[in-house]
Design a protein around this motif. Structure first.
Motif, PDB file in Angstrom:
ATOM      1  N   LEU A 204      75.385  -5.760  77.716  1.00  0.00           N
ATOM      2  CA  LEU A 204      75.334  -7.216  77.877  1.00  0.00           C
ATOM      3  C   LEU A 204      74.389  -7.817  76.839  1.00  0.00           C
ATOM      4  O   LEU A 204      73.279  -7.321  76.645  1.00  0.00           O
ATOM      5  N   ILE A 205      74.859  -8.899  76.185  1.00  0.00           N
ATOM      6  CA  ILE A 205      73.999  -9.705  75.322  1.00  0.00           C
ATOM      7  C   ILE A 205      73.630 -10.962  76.105  1.00  0.00           C
ATOM      8  O   ILE A 205      74.501 -11.702  76.559  1.00  0.00           O
ATOM      9  N   ILE A 206      72.310 -11.185  76.261  1.00  0.00           N
ATOM     10  CA  ILE A 206      71.820 -12.347  76.999  1.00  0.00           C
ATOM     11  C   ILE A 206      70.990 -13.189  76.038  1.00  0.00           C
ATOM     12  O   ILE A 206      69.997 -12.700  75.497  1.00  0.00           O
ATOM     13  N   GLY A 207      71.390 -14.450  75.801  1.00  0.00           N
ATOM     14  CA  GLY A 207      70.579 -15.235  74.875  1.00  0.00           C
ATOM     15  C   GLY A 207      71.169 -16.588  74.547  1.00  0.00           C
ATOM     16  O   GLY A 207      72.111 -17.067  75.167  1.00  0.00           O
ATOM     17  N   ARG A 208      70.586 -17.173  73.508  1.00  0.00           N
ATOM     18  CA  ARG A 208      71.004 -18.485  73.019  1.00  0.00           C
ATOM     19  C   ARG A 208      70.392 -18.677  71.639  1.00  0.00           C
ATOM     20  O   ARG A 208      69.631 -17.828  71.147  1.00  0.00           O
ATOM     21  N   GLY A 209      70.696 -19.809  70.999  1.00  0.00           N
ATOM     22  CA  GLY A 209      70.133 -20.112  69.696  1.00  0.00           C
ATOM     23  C   GLY A 209      68.705 -20.617  69.812  1.00  0.00           C
ATOM     24  O   GLY A 209      68.091 -20.617  70.880  1.00  0.00           O
ATOM     25  N   GLY A 210      68.158 -21.059  68.699  1.00  0.00           N
ATOM     26  CA  GLY A 210      66.763 -21.474  68.654  1.00  0.00           C
ATOM     27  C   GLY A 210      66.512 -22.789  69.361  1.00  0.00           C
ATOM     28  O   GLY A 210      67.428 -23.523  69.748  1.00  0.00           O
ATOM     29  N   ILE A 233      73.626  -2.469  83.906  1.00  0.00           N
ATOM     30  CA  ILE A 233      74.262  -2.441  82.582  1.00  0.00           C
ATOM     31  C   ILE A 233      73.165  -2.589  81.526  1.00  0.00           C
ATOM     32  O   ILE A 233      72.285  -3.442  81.659  1.00  0.00           O
ATOM     33  N   PRO A 234      73.161  -1.786  80.451  1.00  0.00           N
ATOM     34  CA  PRO A 234      72.173  -1.967  79.391  1.00  0.00           C
ATOM     35  C   PRO A 234      72.216  -3.387  78.828  1.00  0.00           C
ATOM     36  O   PRO A 234      73.294  -3.948  78.610  1.00  0.00           O
ATOM     37  N   THR A 235      71.036  -3.988  78.608  1.00  0.00           N
ATOM     38  CA  THR A 235      70.953  -5.388  78.198  1.00  0.00           C
ATOM     39  C   THR A 235      70.273  -5.522  76.850  1.00  0.00           C
ATOM     40  O   THR A 235      69.381  -4.750  76.506  1.00  0.00           O
ATOM     41  N   VAL A 236      70.711  -6.558  76.100  1.00  0.00           N
ATOM     42  CA  VAL A 236      70.101  -6.907  74.817  1.00  0.00           C
ATOM     43  C   VAL A 236      69.685  -8.371  74.904  1.00  0.00           C
ATOM     44  O   VAL A 236      70.514  -9.249  75.171  1.00  0.00           O
ATOM     45  N   VAL A 243      61.085 -15.619  65.255  1.00  0.00           N
ATOM     46  CA  VAL A 243      59.691 -15.852  65.642  1.00  0.00           C
ATOM     47  C   VAL A 243      59.544 -16.145  67.127  1.00  0.00           C
ATOM     48  O   VAL A 243      58.432 -16.132  67.658  1.00  0.00           O
ATOM     49  N   ASP A 244      60.649 -16.433  67.823  1.00  0.00           N
ATOM     50  CA  ASP A 244      60.570 -16.770  69.243  1.00  0.00           C
ATOM     51  C   ASP A 244      60.480 -15.488  70.072  1.00  0.00           C
ATOM     52  O   ASP A 244      61.222 -14.536  69.842  1.00  0.00           O
ATOM     53  N   VAL A 245      59.560 -15.503  71.034  1.00  0.00           N
ATOM     54  CA  VAL A 245      59.387 -14.362  71.930  1.00  0.00           C
ATOM     55  C   VAL A 245      59.399 -14.874  73.359  1.00  0.00           C
ATOM     56  O   VAL A 245      58.692 -15.833  73.683  1.00  0.00           O
ATOM     57  N   ALA A 248      62.119 -12.405  78.659  1.00  0.00           N
ATOM     58  CA  ALA A 248      63.372 -11.631  78.662  1.00  0.00           C
ATOM     59  C   ALA A 248      63.369 -10.560  77.576  1.00  0.00           C
ATOM     60  O   ALA A 248      63.943  -9.481  77.759  1.00  0.00           O
ATOM     61  N   ASP A 249      62.715 -10.830  76.435  1.00  0.00           N
ATOM     62  CA  ASP A 249      62.643  -9.838  75.363  1.00  0.00           C
ATOM     63  C   ASP A 249      61.918  -8.579  75.819  1.00  0.00           C
ATOM     64  O   ASP A 249      62.291  -7.464  75.445  1.00  0.00           O
ATOM     65  N   PHE A 250      60.860  -8.750  76.620  1.00  0.00           N
ATOM     66  CA  PHE A 250      60.074  -7.598  77.057  1.00  0.00           C
ATOM     67  C   PHE A 250      60.802  -6.788  78.125  1.00  0.00           C
ATOM     68  O   PHE A 250      60.665  -5.567  78.191  1.00  0.00           O
ATOM     69  N   VAL A 251      61.585  -7.451  78.979  1.00  0.00           N
ATOM     70  CA  VAL A 251      62.232  -6.760  80.093  1.00  0.00           C
ATOM     71  C   VAL A 251      63.536  -6.084  79.660  1.00  0.00           C
ATOM     72  O   VAL A 251      63.888  -5.015  80.161  1.00  0.00           O
ATOM     73  N   ALA A 252      64.248  -6.689  78.731  1.00  0.00           N
ATOM     74  CA  ALA A 252      65.557  -6.162  78.327  1.00  0.00           C
ATOM     75  C   ALA A 252      65.410  -4.768  77.717  1.00  0.00           C
ATOM     76  O   ALA A 252      64.336  -4.363  77.258  1.00  0.00           O
ATOM     77  N   ASP A 253      66.496  -4.029  77.695  1.00  0.00           N
ATOM     78  CA  ASP A 253      66.485  -2.683  77.126  1.00  0.00           C
ATOM     79  C   ASP A 253      66.351  -2.706  75.607  1.00  0.00           C
ATOM     80  O   ASP A 253      65.892  -1.724  75.011  1.00  0.00           O
ATOM     81  N   LEU A 254      66.756  -3.819  74.977  1.00  0.00           N
ATOM     82  CA  LEU A 254      66.604  -3.952  73.527  1.00  0.00           C
ATOM     83  C   LEU A 254      66.393  -5.423  73.209  1.00  0.00           C
ATOM     84  O   LEU A 254      67.029  -6.289  73.819  1.00  0.00           O
ATOM     85  N   ARG A 255      65.504  -5.708  72.283  1.00  0.00           N
ATOM     86  CA  ARG A 255      65.264  -7.079  71.851  1.00  0.00           C
ATOM     87  C   ARG A 255      65.822  -7.268  70.446  1.00  0.00           C
ATOM     88  O   ARG A 255      65.529  -6.478  69.539  1.00  0.00           O
ATOM     89  N   ALA A 256      66.669  -8.284  70.268  1.00  0.00           N
ATOM     90  CA  ALA A 256      67.216  -8.622  68.954  1.00  0.00           C
ATOM     91  C   ALA A 256      66.625  -9.962  68.530  1.00  0.00           C
ATOM     92  O   ALA A 256      66.470 -10.865  69.357  1.00  0.00           O
ATOM     93  N   PRO A 257      66.284 -10.130  67.265  1.00  0.00           N
ATOM     94  CA  PRO A 257      65.639 -11.369  66.834  1.00  0.00           C
ATOM     95  C   PRO A 257      66.548 -12.591  66.932  1.00  0.00           C
ATOM     96  O   PRO A 257      66.061 -13.701  67.109  1.00  0.00           O
ATOM     97  N   THR A 258      67.874 -12.403  66.819  1.00  0.00           N
ATOM     98  CA  THR A 258      68.823 -13.512  66.892  1.00  0.00           C
ATOM     99  C   THR A 258      70.102 -13.030  67.573  1.00  0.00           C
ATOM    100  O   THR A 258      70.350 -11.816  67.652  1.00  0.00           O
TER     101      THR A 258
END
Length: 451
Positions: A204-210, A233-236, A243-245, A248-258
């Protein structure tokens, strides 16, 4: 001309002493303060330190933020920005400037949000939600990708564009949700639960734009963080810009910058796979050709060696007859050899009867017994003569024999032997050992022996 009277005026402080005392007074009185105001006269020299004034409608104060503190600031401040700072009040002694050494800087009005962010981060970290041991492994080749974001935002467009370029064969399911505002928190939590119930996506990809901190705040909510942590389910996490942190970045299985980077990280490169597939096909084709050639050579070699089965049977039958004849001949020769050996052993047994051997041994024993008795008698006689000789020799050198000839052994009171008259003094008691018995005497005089 100097006066001889003492100077009664009070002692004057030097400028350095006054500034030093003022600095100590300021630092011990204020310790640490929070101040809010507008930046003015910001200067950023090559040293990396920041110098500026913080002002309000009536007053201003100088501030210095050194490189070790400002390197963590993501957004560079500008003149006119309204900010909040935390620091220590002090005095720059060289110029006598009253100033604040800034340790932390944040935009004014965002303080409570930042504090809430830090508090939740500490809480969840203490519970182990950030531990790397809790992270799930992402699939190397996902079969289905789920995306939790706004259906109208730039994030879904960026993700689909990257996936279409890299690997369009992977199906994508969008779980639409609000990503900004008060309703976004529950929407995101519900979308995560729907994705798990749907059970088709293996990542799963969880996110949004800046956006601003307020825009991204739904991804800093505790409910969203715990929903991500519970997700099987593994999450990104792909929230905002690099630069945004967020929490959710810390809890997810992987952090992507964008969001685009998230699609890059979880999808295989189709062109790379095609290139590798082409290489594998080439290797497979070459291996198949080599195998066919080797099998063809083996077939040719075996065909040349193949003979008529009837001829082979005839050869085997003839070989069997030869072996049968050789076996019969060998058995006859072996029987003859064993017969000759038996006759020879019978003859040897007759000539080596045990009775003869016993009689001969008894005679030999008798002879040896006689020789042994003679040897014992001769040895005893020799030892007796040797003993007599040694006794005579011992008697000759014995001290008793010497005493028997009229000599005596003189000793002092302690039993020490007297060898020289100088060892004695008049009146001293001595003992004399004679050939028969001993005597005691007292020394009356000492004479010298003349040659």
């Amino acid at each position: 001309m100097s006066s001889s009277y003492p100077d009664s005026r009070p002692r004057a402080l030097s400028v350095s002493e006054l500034n030093h005392q003022a600095r100590r007074l300021l630092e011990t009185s204020f310790m640490q303060v929070w101040v809010e105001g507008e930046i003015s006269g910001l200067s950023r020299p090559s040293s990396g330190h920041w110098y500026f004034s913080l002002k309000d409608q009536k007053c201003q104060i100088r501030c210095a933020m050194f490189r070790g503190a400002n390197q963590h600031i993501r957004t560079l401040p500008r003149d006119g920005d309204q900010i909040r700072i935390r620091g220590k009040v002090t005095l720059y002694e060289n110029r006598g400037d009253f100033q604040i050494i800034v340790e932390h800087l944040e935009p004014a009005g965002l303080g409570p949000l930042q504090q809430a962010f830090e508090a939740l981060k500490i809480k969840l970290q203490a519970e182990g939600l950030f531990d790397s041991a809790q992270k799930k492994q992402l699939p190397a080749m996902p079969r289905h990708i789920g995306v939790i974001t706004s259906p109208t935002g730039a994030a879904i467009h960026d993700i689909l564009t990257v996936l279409a370029r890299r690997c369009p064969a992977i199906p994508v399911t969008l779980y639409p949700t609000a990503v900004q505002g008060k309703a976004a928190t529950n929407d995101i939590v519900n979308a995560i639960e729907r994705a798990q119930q749907h059970n088709v996506a293996d990542v799963l990809i969880i996110g949004r734009g800046g956006g601003s901190l307020e825009d991204l705040w739904c991804f800093n909510e505790e409910a969203v963080a715990r929903a991500i942590a519970r997700c099987h389910i593994p999450t990104v996490s792909a929230v905002g810009h690099e630069v945004d942190v967020t929490i959710a970045d810390f809890v997810a299985d992987l952090r992507a910058p964008t969001p685009s980077a998230a699609a890059e990280k979880i999808s295989p490169d189709q062109q790379d796979w095609q290139r590798r597939l082409g290489e594998q096909q080439g290797r497979l084709r070459l291996s198949a050709l080599r195998l066919l050639q080797r099998l063809e050579n083996q077939l040719r070699h075996l065909s040349a060696r193949l003979r008529d089965p009837r001829r082979e049977l005839q050869d085997k039958a003839q070989r069997m007859d030869e072996l049968d004849m050789r076996l019969n001949k060998a058995m006859r020769q072996k029987l003859d050899q064993q017969r000759l050996k038996a006759d020879h052993l019978t003859l040897r047994l007759a000539t080596q009867s045990p009775g003869k051997s016993i009689a001969s041994t008894e005679e030999q024993v008798a002879r040896l017994r006689e020789r042994m008795q003679l040897a014992i008698q001769q040895h005893l006689r020799q030892q007796r003569e040797k003993l007599q000789f040694h006794a005579q020799t011992l008697n000759v050198v014995s001290p008793l024999a010497t005493l028997g000839r009229g000599y005596a052994i003189v000793k002092d009171e302690k039993g020490g032997i007297i060898r020289n008259a100088t060892q004695l003094s008049p009146g001293q008691v001595i003992q004399a050992q004679l050939g028969q018995g001993s005597i005691s005497a007292r020394v009356t005089g000492i004479g010298s022996t003349s040659n």
